[in-house]
Design a protein around this motif. Sequence first.
Motif, PDB file in Angstrom:
ATOM      1  N   GLU A  84      -7.977  92.864  31.178  1.00  0.00           N
ATOM      2  CA  GLU A  84      -8.074  93.590  32.459  1.00  0.00           C
ATOM      3  C   GLU A  84      -9.434  93.334  33.110  1.00  0.00           C
ATOM      4  OE1 GLU A  84      -6.785  98.022  32.905  1.00  0.00           O
ATOM      5  OE2 GLU A  84      -6.949  97.586  30.767  1.00  0.00           O
ATOM      6  N   ILE A  85     -10.471  93.345  32.279  1.00  0.00           N
ATOM      7  CA  ILE A  85     -11.828  93.154  32.814  1.00  0.00           C
ATOM      8  C   ILE A  85     -11.972  91.731  33.346  1.00  0.00           C
ATOM      9  CG2 ILE A  85     -14.294  93.093  32.191  1.00  0.00           C
ATOM     10  CD1 ILE A  85     -13.694  95.398  30.227  1.00  0.00           C
ATOM     11  N   ILE A  86     -11.537  90.762  32.561  1.00  0.00           N
ATOM     12  CA  ILE A  86     -11.643  89.365  33.009  1.00  0.00           C
ATOM     13  C   ILE A  86     -10.831  89.166  34.295  1.00  0.00           C
ATOM     14  CG2 ILE A  86     -11.059  86.971  32.415  1.00  0.00           C
ATOM     15  CD1 ILE A  86     -13.231  87.725  30.616  1.00  0.00           C
ATOM     16  N   ASP A  87      -9.653  89.782  34.347  1.00  0.00           N
ATOM     17  CA  ASP A  87      -8.807  89.601  35.529  1.00  0.00           C
ATOM     18  C   ASP A  87      -9.427  90.247  36.776  1.00  0.00           C
ATOM     19  OD1 ASP A  87      -7.030  88.227  33.974  1.00  0.00           O
ATOM     20  OD2 ASP A  87      -5.653  89.916  33.686  1.00  0.00           O
ATOM     21  N   GLN A 109     -17.137  84.117  38.058  1.00  0.00           N
ATOM     22  CA  GLN A 109     -18.123  85.196  37.810  1.00  0.00           C
ATOM     23  C   GLN A 109     -18.580  85.150  36.353  1.00  0.00           C
ATOM     24  OE1 GLN A 109     -16.810  89.115  39.103  1.00  0.00           O
ATOM     25  NE2 GLN A 109     -18.064  90.159  37.582  1.00  0.00           N
ATOM     26  N   PRO A 110     -19.888  85.004  36.111  1.00  0.00           N
ATOM     27  CA  PRO A 110     -20.324  84.892  34.719  1.00  0.00           C
ATOM     28  C   PRO A 110     -20.236  86.225  33.974  1.00  0.00           C
ATOM     29  CG  PRO A 110     -22.212  84.760  36.200  1.00  0.00           C
ATOM     30  CD  PRO A 110     -20.995  84.865  37.069  1.00  0.00           C
ATOM     31  N   LEU A 111     -19.735  86.163  32.761  1.00  0.00           N
ATOM     32  CA  LEU A 111     -19.613  87.352  31.912  1.00  0.00           C
ATOM     33  C   LEU A 111     -20.083  87.020  30.512  1.00  0.00           C
ATOM     34  CD1 LEU A 111     -16.063  88.245  33.196  1.00  0.00           C
ATOM     35  CD2 LEU A 111     -17.928  89.896  33.234  1.00  0.00           C
ATOM     36  N   ARG A 167     -11.271  82.342  27.906  1.00  0.00           N
ATOM     37  CA  ARG A 167     -11.228  82.984  29.212  1.00  0.00           C
ATOM     38  C   ARG A 167     -12.548  82.835  29.988  1.00  0.00           C
ATOM     39  NH1 ARG A 167      -7.457  87.143  31.237  1.00  0.00           N
ATOM     40  NH2 ARG A 167      -8.000  85.767  32.945  1.00  0.00           N
ATOM     41  N   GLY A 168     -13.429  81.985  29.461  1.00  0.00           N
ATOM     42  CA  GLY A 168     -14.599  81.598  30.263  1.00  0.00           C
ATOM     43  C   GLY A 168     -15.865  82.396  30.028  1.00  0.00           C
ATOM     44  N   VAL A 169     -15.877  83.267  29.030  1.00  0.00           N
ATOM     45  CA  VAL A 169     -17.091  84.048  28.754  1.00  0.00           C
ATOM     46  C   VAL A 169     -18.191  83.100  28.281  1.00  0.00           C
ATOM     47  CG1 VAL A 169     -18.071  85.785  27.193  1.00  0.00           C
ATOM     48  CG2 VAL A 169     -15.861  86.191  28.289  1.00  0.00           C
ATOM     49  N   LYS A 170     -19.417  83.370  28.737  1.00  0.00           N
ATOM     50  CA  LYS A 170     -20.500  82.407  28.507  1.00  0.00           C
ATOM     51  C   LYS A 170     -21.308  82.666  27.240  1.00  0.00           C
ATOM     52  CE  LYS A 170     -19.810  80.316  32.441  1.00  0.00           C
ATOM     53  NZ  LYS A 170     -18.539  79.646  32.357  1.00  0.00           N
ATOM     54  N   ALA A 171     -21.395  83.910  26.795  1.00  0.00           N
ATOM     55  CA  ALA A 171     -22.266  84.170  25.635  1.00  0.00           C
ATOM     56  C   ALA A 171     -21.721  85.311  24.794  1.00  0.00           C
ATOM     57  CB  ALA A 171     -23.682  84.508  26.112  1.00  0.00           C
ATOM     58  N   MET A 219     -19.755  79.153  22.429  1.00  0.00           N
ATOM     59  CA  MET A 219     -20.531  80.032  23.319  1.00  0.00           C
ATOM     60  C   MET A 219     -21.946  80.172  22.766  1.00  0.00           C
ATOM     61  SD  MET A 219     -18.053  83.248  24.329  1.00  0.00           S
ATOM     62  CE  MET A 219     -17.295  83.572  22.761  1.00  0.00           C
ATOM     63  N   HIS A 220     -22.892  80.555  23.644  1.00  0.00           N
ATOM     64  CA  HIS A 220     -24.219  80.917  23.138  1.00  0.00           C
ATOM     65  C   HIS A 220     -24.047  82.081  22.174  1.00  0.00           C
ATOM     66  CE1 HIS A 220     -26.168  78.490  26.156  1.00  0.00           C
ATOM     67  NE2 HIS A 220     -25.594  79.165  27.143  1.00  0.00           N
TER      68      HIS A 220
END
Length: 497
Positions: free
Chosen positions: A221-224, A230-232, A255-259, A328-329
């Motif tokens: 839900e948060i990612i959507d 948008q970086p998360l 889902r694209g989370v960076k760290a 991810m980092h």
Amino acid sequence: MSLVPTATVSEHNSRDSCWIIVHSKVYDVTEFLDEHPGGSRIILKYAGGDATEAYEPIHPPNAILDNLPIEKHIGAIDPNTVVAVVKEVTEEEKQRQAVLASRPPIDEIINLHDFEAVAKKVLPAKAWAYYSSASDDEITIRENRAAFQRVWFRPRILRDVSVVDWSHTILGCKSSFPVYISATALGKLGHPDGELNLTRAAGKHNVIQMIPTLASCSFDEIIDAALPGQPLFVQLYVNRDREITKKYVQHAEKRGVKALFITVDAPQLGRREKDMRMKAVDDNGTAKVQDGQSDVRRDQGVSRAISSFIDPSLSWKDIPWFRSITNMHIILKGVSTPEDAILAYESGCQGIVLSNHGGRQLDTARSGLENLIDIVAALKTKGPWPNPNFSIFVDGGVRRASDVLKALALGASAVGIGRGFLYAFCSYGQEGVERSFQILREEFEMNMRLLGARSISELKPEMVDASALSAHVGVTPTDNLYNNTYQHLSTAAFRES
Ligand code: PPY
């Protein structure tokens, strides 16, 4: 999935056979009653009926699916049998709504303390207790604020500060300021939209949000709710079942989370007494601490009640495993000493958060700001400084842009704010979070001008005097605003006769 009439569910309304409805699904929790970390009594209150409202804010969305064997999933509630229930609004809720309606207009909110003062009044007592509580005597939570006041500025002058720029890059992601939203759990205890308030505001204003493992909204839900690109970041409590952790981490990356911020300061949750006392008060507000009921775990507040999944055996040996499952980092959240900072660096992590978990874990642990001094000194001996491949974040007690500037001058890469933004959405929803960003921007502009720093890269250790930071006694001016919002601890209450 079979359809179950409500009349059938209501027949299972006892300790011998206990079914409950959560999100229109029916579960047989009879054998789970004694295992429920929050005690059986709260479940029995909803036996044979719908527990969704009580379940939702304090459980991660999949808690019931993850904990209850599949054969206990009875089916979906038959919609034709559901009777609309008119819910009685409690006196406490009516009063709360009245207070909510008389909140100050948002343009009268001029600093982050204001949000806390409003939240303290408008939040349900249980939510305020959970969010505001810290461990034991709450020395560390207060020290987190006090530490910033033991650092003094040494401003530079005549530097043409007509243009100042406080934008920044955090772990390769652009951010409108050197601050990210730190993870705080159970957002729906405080506002119906929970963490989505943060996600939406962050997307609009280019701020990075760290998604909490124990968010009330589901991860997806948060990612959507985020804008494209948008970086998360994501926070991780490591589960005893590493397969669950692996799935969560890999899903986040997909889902694209960076760290990945792995929480390392909570092998067991601290004793938060405000939260615990709240749990000892029943729905009528009557203290039940002494009535001898045996089926309620009185040592549990909201937080302890849902923390049993956290793995206390987590160790340095696990770090290579994390590296093997994600690109991810990897950042360790909750580091306090140079010894551990160096171990984190040598184990291939990309950073650390100097944090004491908002004062909620080991009481009388030092502040992240104080630890920053020794840790920067230790890391300088290990390689280039500042090190583009290793970030040091600080959180705890940050309420002002001036706090952030002090941490950055002393070597922090960026700073996390948890409760500050949480209280903003508890009191005014998404608009509150947006207002908090605007306030910080105004504070950055003014403080950078007055400090003589035109960009974040111009912040230098010489711009602050931290010589008093490690003196744990000393006279500093009283922090009037914080002292106003701080709620004093109390001792056990007598029963009314
Ligand atoms: C905290 O309350 O400090 C948390 O970090 C979140 C949390 C909540 C409940 C169980 C474990 C962690």
